[in-house]
Design a protein around this motif. Structure first.
Motif, PDB file in Angstrom:
ATOM      1  N   LEU A 226       0.879  -1.105   0.029  1.00 32.14           N
ATOM      2  CA  LEU A 226      -0.180  -0.092  -0.043  1.00 32.14           C
ATOM      3  C   LEU A 226       0.880   0.994   0.107  1.00 32.14           C
ATOM      4  O   LEU A 226       0.601   2.291  -0.564  1.00 32.14           O
ATOM      5  N   GLY A 227       1.970   1.343   0.528  1.00 31.24           N
ATOM      6  CA  GLY A 227       3.069   2.186   1.007  1.00 31.24           C
ATOM      7  C   GLY A 227       2.772   2.725   2.235  1.00 31.24           C
ATOM      8  O   GLY A 227       1.474   3.111   2.696  1.00 31.24           O
ATOM      9  N   LEU A 228       3.804   3.166   2.936  1.00 35.06           N
ATOM     10  CA  LEU A 228       3.528   3.858   4.207  1.00 35.06           C
ATOM     11  C   LEU A 228       2.895   5.180   4.318  1.00 35.06           C
ATOM     12  O   LEU A 228       2.238   5.387   5.112  1.00 35.06           O
ATOM     13  N   ASP A 229       3.155   5.989   3.182  1.00 36.76           N
ATOM     14  CA  ASP A 229       2.328   7.354   3.294  1.00 36.76           C
ATOM     15  C   ASP A 229       1.137   7.099   3.036  1.00 36.76           C
ATOM     16  O   ASP A 229       0.294   7.900   3.771  1.00 36.76           O
ATOM     17  N   SER A 230       0.452   6.037   2.573  1.00 35.70           N
ATOM     18  CA  SER A 230      -0.933   5.899   2.331  1.00 35.70           C
ATOM     19  C   SER A 230      -1.521   5.567   3.698  1.00 35.70           C
ATOM     20  O   SER A 230      -2.586   5.909   4.213  1.00 35.70           O
ATOM     21  N   VAL A 231      -0.831   4.479   4.465  1.00 39.55           N
ATOM     22  CA  VAL A 231      -1.189   4.137   5.750  1.00 39.55           C
ATOM     23  C   VAL A 231      -1.289   5.511   6.987  1.00 39.55           C
ATOM     24  O   VAL A 231      -2.112   5.527   7.741  1.00 39.55           O
ATOM     25  N   ALA A 232      -0.206   6.256   6.554  1.00 42.43           N
ATOM     26  CA  ALA A 232      -0.122   7.536   7.433  1.00 42.43           C
ATOM     27  C   ALA A 232      -1.420   8.472   7.059  1.00 42.43           C
ATOM     28  O   ALA A 232      -1.954   8.963   8.166  1.00 42.43           O
ATOM     29  N   ASP A 233      -1.595   8.580   5.945  1.00 40.74           N
ATOM     30  CA  ASP A 233      -2.978   9.369   5.365  1.00 40.74           C
ATOM     31  C   ASP A 233      -3.972   8.728   6.093  1.00 40.74           C
ATOM     32  O   ASP A 233      -5.159   9.562   6.809  1.00 40.74           O
ATOM     33  N   THR A 234      -4.227   7.583   6.112  1.00 39.49           N
ATOM     34  CA  THR A 234      -5.714   6.965   6.954  1.00 39.49           C
ATOM     35  C   THR A 234      -5.322   7.164   8.487  1.00 39.49           C
ATOM     36  O   THR A 234      -6.604   7.402   9.051  1.00 39.49           O
ATOM     37  N   ILE A 235      -4.527   7.057   8.992  1.00 42.08           N
ATOM     38  CA  ILE A 235      -4.238   7.287  10.375  1.00 42.08           C
ATOM     39  C   ILE A 235      -4.509   8.813  10.839  1.00 42.08           C
ATOM     40  O   ILE A 235      -5.450   9.168  11.812  1.00 42.08           O
ATOM     41  N   LYS A 236      -4.338   9.774   9.932  1.00 39.61           N
ATOM     42  CA  LYS A 236      -4.460  11.085  10.252  1.00 39.61           C
ATOM     43  C   LYS A 236      -6.050  11.348   9.871  1.00 39.61           C
ATOM     44  O   LYS A 236      -6.777  12.210  10.530  1.00 39.61           O
ATOM     45  N   ALA A 237      -6.560  10.709   8.858  1.00 43.57           N
ATOM     46  CA  ALA A 237      -7.891  10.831   8.269  1.00 43.57           C
ATOM     47  C   ALA A 237      -8.781  10.380   9.458  1.00 43.57           C
ATOM     48  O   ALA A 237     -10.072  10.929   9.944  1.00 43.57           O
ATOM     49  N   LEU A 238      -8.319   9.361  10.367  1.00 47.92           N
ATOM     50  CA  LEU A 238      -9.238   8.855  11.328  1.00 47.92           C
ATOM     51  C   LEU A 238      -9.179   9.545  12.750  1.00 47.92           C
ATOM     52  O   LEU A 238      -9.997   9.475  13.647  1.00 47.92           O
ATOM     53  N   GLY A 239      -8.372  10.756  12.790  1.00 53.84           N
ATOM     54  CA  GLY A 239      -8.226  11.683  13.703  1.00 53.84           C
ATOM     55  C   GLY A 239      -7.109  11.885  14.497  1.00 53.84           C
ATOM     56  O   GLY A 239      -6.946  12.658  15.641  1.00 53.84           O
ATOM     57  N   TYR A 240      -5.891  11.288  14.332  1.00 59.17           N
ATOM     58  CA  TYR A 240      -4.516  11.516  14.864  1.00 59.17           C
ATOM     59  C   TYR A 240      -3.974  12.621  14.619  1.00 59.17           C
ATOM     60  O   TYR A 240      -3.752  12.765  13.127  1.00 59.17           O
ATOM     61  N   MET A 241      -3.915  13.614  15.563  1.00 57.32           N
ATOM     62  CA  MET A 241      -3.377  14.981  15.174  1.00 57.32           C
ATOM     63  C   MET A 241      -1.827  15.386  15.287  1.00 57.32           C
ATOM     64  O   MET A 241      -1.148  16.242  14.894  1.00 57.32           O
ATOM     65  N   HIS A 242      -1.050  14.138  15.682  1.00 51.27           N
ATOM     66  CA  HIS A 242       0.247  14.479  16.074  1.00 51.27           C
ATOM     67  C   HIS A 242       1.222  14.003  14.672  1.00 51.27           C
ATOM     68  O   HIS A 242       0.694  13.224  13.894  1.00 51.27           O
ATOM     69  N   LYS A 243       2.552  14.413  14.852  1.00 58.66           N
ATOM     70  CA  LYS A 243       3.521  14.221  13.895  1.00 58.66           C
ATOM     71  C   LYS A 243       3.734  12.605  13.923  1.00 58.66           C
ATOM     72  O   LYS A 243       3.714  11.857  14.844  1.00 58.66           O
ATOM     73  N   LEU A 244       4.027  12.272  12.528  1.00 61.50           N
ATOM     74  CA  LEU A 244       4.074  10.602  12.358  1.00 61.50           C
ATOM     75  C   LEU A 244       5.427  10.531  11.319  1.00 61.50           C
ATOM     76  O   LEU A 244       5.887  11.191  10.808  1.00 61.50           O
ATOM     77  N   GLN A 245       6.237   9.525  12.129  1.00 59.46           N
ATOM     78  CA  GLN A 245       7.369   9.187  11.528  1.00 59.46           C
ATOM     79  C   GLN A 245       7.219   7.485  10.911  1.00 59.46           C
ATOM     80  O   GLN A 245       7.496   6.867  11.783  1.00 59.46           O
ATOM     81  N   MET A 246       7.097   7.551   9.737  1.00 58.56           N
ATOM     82  CA  MET A 246       6.431   6.228   9.270  1.00 58.56           C
ATOM     83  C   MET A 246       7.812   5.353   8.712  1.00 58.56           C
ATOM     84  O   MET A 246       8.889   6.030   8.120  1.00 58.56           O
TER      85      MET A 246
END
Length: 769
Positions: A538-558
């Motif tokens: 899927l790609g780590l960036d795609s997973v990160a996008d879903t995490i943020k879309a679900l409501g996680y507001m902090h910085k992500l280091q994938m």
């Protein structure tokens, strides 16, 4: 000779006349200067009085209330639960309701004599509510015997957040105070209140006479207005300058404001006790402090004891000096009787009664500090610190019942787990959230009930383990033309290499490899290798996008390890991620505060109830379907017997070396996030299914499960898939499985690896069944 003698005699007289003239002139000048200075000083005092009296006179504590519960006909209710809540809120159960603060309870009816309150958009007077039910369904609601469409139950006061000056008070209007209390207060403290202009020489002489006659101090000489000036503007030092200021300010107050305004201010200002570090000011709070009642619920004897405290709350403290307090109270009662404010019967009954103060002096103890920490954090985002000190009312989604059951589950289960797995020092965090509204109903920040220290539910950032997996699978299922629940995933040994050349060889929890599994199996059985393969494709960036879309507001280091939960989140963060999954794709930001009202009941802030779509409804349904299977056949299958086959969904999570044990689960109404671990981050010896899950099950069993209702979206169709290929096929193919799928992504093929064997007899083949 005589002329010289006369001149000699007149000289001293002239000198005396000149001296007296000079003295008189000097005194006149001094008097003019004094009057001028006094005038200037009075102007200064006047400005000071007006600024305080016409501005925000007091820093009033923030009053934090629990859930505002509204009932309507047709709604399912548990009368026993409401009755228990009433008892928690200080109501008394009786056979026949006659007074405010009482209720009666039968199998199908609850009658409540509700206190007056102004916690909603309009003020409600004390009124009698009736709730009639049949088979736990509300059929009739009435107020004062008149049918109504809805009723709102009085919320429980959670806490009073006292300002920095440590002054605690409940503001009451003059109309709310019993007239008998006002008459008695004036009788004891200032009989001529409505006849003087701030100072009363007659009152001073009367007080002196009465004190000499009684042999002790029974009456003060200062007017009530002087007492108000001293309490509101001046220190307690006993000096002549302070008394002069007090008298001048009393005169200014009388000139500027009406007697009723001053009396109301005094009733709210007077110091009446000490609740540990916080002073108790005003009769409104004093009634609650001493008796646990509102000002209009107290008896004659209790009224007399309150007025007795004006003389000296420390000296007449009823807990420390009950004998003194009773003597002073009885003196007040006798004066009430002598001035015809009490009948003989009422006087005798009151004088013979006990002090009837609360068993413990602590008032409004913060029983739920972990929850209140979250309230405070939200309050600081919504209002300035200055506005918070104006006496605002804060309404939350807090449920006392859920909180008590949560704390009971922690108290019962943690010692059992420690004994069973030979562990110690386990800590816990649990959050209960209403799925539809996002309101946090209950919260535990540690194993110790009422602990006000480190709040693990909010501040503990820990690896979330397999709780990340549903988000990865949701990312895939959103690409419905490429992935579905039957899509095959590789489950073979893999080696990943970082940019620095470091190798990583992840394994499944059981150390086994299955060659190939379906997408839903990878999630239901929480398999690591298929999840990593899926996430990398899927790609780590795609997973990160879903995490943020679900409501996680902090910085992500994938990085790849994030796919197995090597990411730090608090239980509150995780709770937010799962709300859209439990809410059919929609959610609000989880919150405690629902509404904030000003002292005048103006809405200062209100949470809008508009949920945002954070995940497509079809995708949310498929993930929810898989998580329901987790609790039936997957890593959380013990819930089938723990909850007697009730319909719930959820996900287990375990971090490396079993340092963190997670379970997040939900029924049709509530989402519950549970974490177990140790503060030193050492191993707990517990997995998500052996540690956090039993806590979840214990709470749900106590609270009662609201079975999940499966509502299949129009875009979902039940489809036959070939297991090996994951293709949608006809029933002519062998080795198939049925799963729900997104209609737009289904392309049924007649080709299959193996046709279904026709087991009909030759007769059935020729003639049909």
């Amino acid at each position: 000779m005589s002329k010289n003698k006369t001149q000699k005699q007149s000289a001293p007289a002239d000198k005396k006349k000149s001296l007296s003239s000079r003295i008189g002139l000097t005194l006149g000048k001094l008097m003019i200067a004094t009057i001028f200075a006094l005038g200037i000083f009075s102007i200064y005092l006047d400005a000071k009085v007006r600024k305080t009296f016409e501005g925000q006179r007091w820093h009033i504590p923030v009053q934090v209330y629990g859930q505002l519960r509204t009932l309507q006909p047709g709604e399912r209710v548990d009368l026993n639960e409401i009755a228990q809540s009433l008892i928690i809120n200080g109501y008394k159960k009786v056979n026949y309701v006659t007074r405010v603060g009482e209720f009666s309870h039968s199998a199908e009816r609850l009658i409540i004599f509700q206190r007056a309150f102004d916690f909603v958009d309009s003020a409600n007077h004390a009124q009698q509510l009736s709730i009639d039910v049949v088979n736990d369904i509300v059929v009739t609601l009435s107020v004062d015997e008149q049918p109504v469409a809805r009723v709102t139950l009085e919320p429980k006061l959670l806490a009073r957040l006292v300002p920095d000056n440590k002054e605690d008070r409940v503001l009451v209007s003059l109309e709310e105070v019993p007239s008998q209390l006002i008459d008695t207060l004036l009788l004891i403290e200032d009989r001529d209140y409505y006849h003087h202009h701030g100072i009363s020489p007659l009152g001073i002489f009367r007080a002196l006479f009465n004190n000499i006659r009684a042999g002790r101090t029974v009456q003060g000489g200062s007017t009530l207005t002087q007492q108000l000036a001293k309490n509101m503007f001046l220190s307690r030092e006993r000096t002549l300058s302070r008394k002069i200021k007090e008298a001048l300010m009393a005169l200014i107050l009388e000139l500027r404001y009406s007697k009723d305004q001053l009396l109301e201010a005094y009733i709210n200002e007077v110091y009446l006790g000490q609740n540990y570090a916080n002073g108790v000011y005003g009769f409104g709070l004093a009634a609650q402090f001493y008796f646990g009642k509102s000002i209009n619920e107290i008896s004659h004897a209790q009224m007399a004891l309150l007025i007795a405290q004006v003389k000296g709350p420390s000296y007449y403290d009823p807990w420390r000096h009950p004998k003194r307090a009773k003597e002073r109270r009885d003196l007040v009662l006798r004066l009430m009787f002598e001035q015809h404010l009490l009948s003989l019967v009422d006087f005798e009954l009151a004088a013979e009664s006990e002090l009837s103060v609360r068993s413990h002096r602590r008032l409004a103890k913060k029983n739920y500090p972990a929850y209140l920490q979250l309230v405070n954090a939200e309050l600081n985002r919504h209002l300035s610190s200055f506005t918070q000190k104006s006496g605002i009312k804060v309404f939350t989604g807090f449920s006392h019942r859920s909180q008590q059951l949560l704390e009971q589950s922690v108290a019962q289960q943690l010692p059992l787990l420690e004994r069973q797995y030979k562990q110690s020092d386990l800590e816990v965090a649990m959050i209960v959230t209403d799925i539809a509204s996002g309101e946090v109903r209950a919260l535990v920040g540690g194993r110790e009930s009422g602990y006000a220290g480190f709040n693990r539910a909010i501040n503990a950032k820990r690896h979330i383990g397999s709780l990340i997996k549903p988000i990865i699978y949701a990312t895939a299922l959103q690409r419905y033309q490429q992935y579905n629940l039957a899509t095959p995933l590789d489950d073979k040994a893999i080696t990943l290499q970082s940019g620095s050349g470091k190798k990583w060889q992840p394994k499944n929890y059981d150390g086994k490899y299955r060659g190939q599994v379906s997408l839903i199996e990878g999630l239901v059985y929480s398999l690591n290798i298929p999840t990593i393969n899926l996430g990398m494709s899927l790609g780590l960036d795609s997973v990160a996008d879903t995490i943020k879309a679900l409501g996680y507001m902090h910085k992500l280091q994938m990085r790849p390890s994030v796919l197995l939960g090597a990411i730090n989140m608090s239980p509150l963060d995780v709770n937010q991620l799962y709300l859209p999954i439990a809410g059919k794709g929609y959610s609000q930001k989880s919150h405690t505060i629902t509404k904030i009202l000003s002292p005048k009941n103006e809405t200062l802030w209100q949470n809008n109830l508009i949920s945002e779509q954070r995940l497509s409804g079809n995708t949310a349904y498929l993930v929810d379907y898989a998580l329901a299977q987790v609790t039936k056949v997957g890593t959380a299958r013990s819930l089938t017997w723990r909850l007697n086959n009730k319909q719930v969904a959820g996900k287990t999570g375990t971090s490396n070396s079993s340092r963190d044990s997670w379970f997040i689960g939900y029924d049709d109404k509530h989402l519950i996030t549970t974490w177990l671990g140790k503060d030193d981050n050492t191993s707990t010896g517990l997995t998500g299914s052996s540690g956090a899950l039993p806590l979840f099950a214990s709470f749900m069993k106590k609270q009662g499960v609201v079975n999940k209702i499966e509502e299949k979206p129009a875009g979902i169709v039940v489809t036959l898939f070939e297991q090996q290929t994951g293709n949608a096929v006809t029933d002519a193919c062998a080795n198939t499985v049925i799963y729900p799928a997104i209609r737009k992504g289904i392309f049924t093929t007649k080709q299959c690896l193996q046709a279904k064997e026709d087991k009909r007899s030759w007769f059935e083949k020729i003639f049909g069944e």
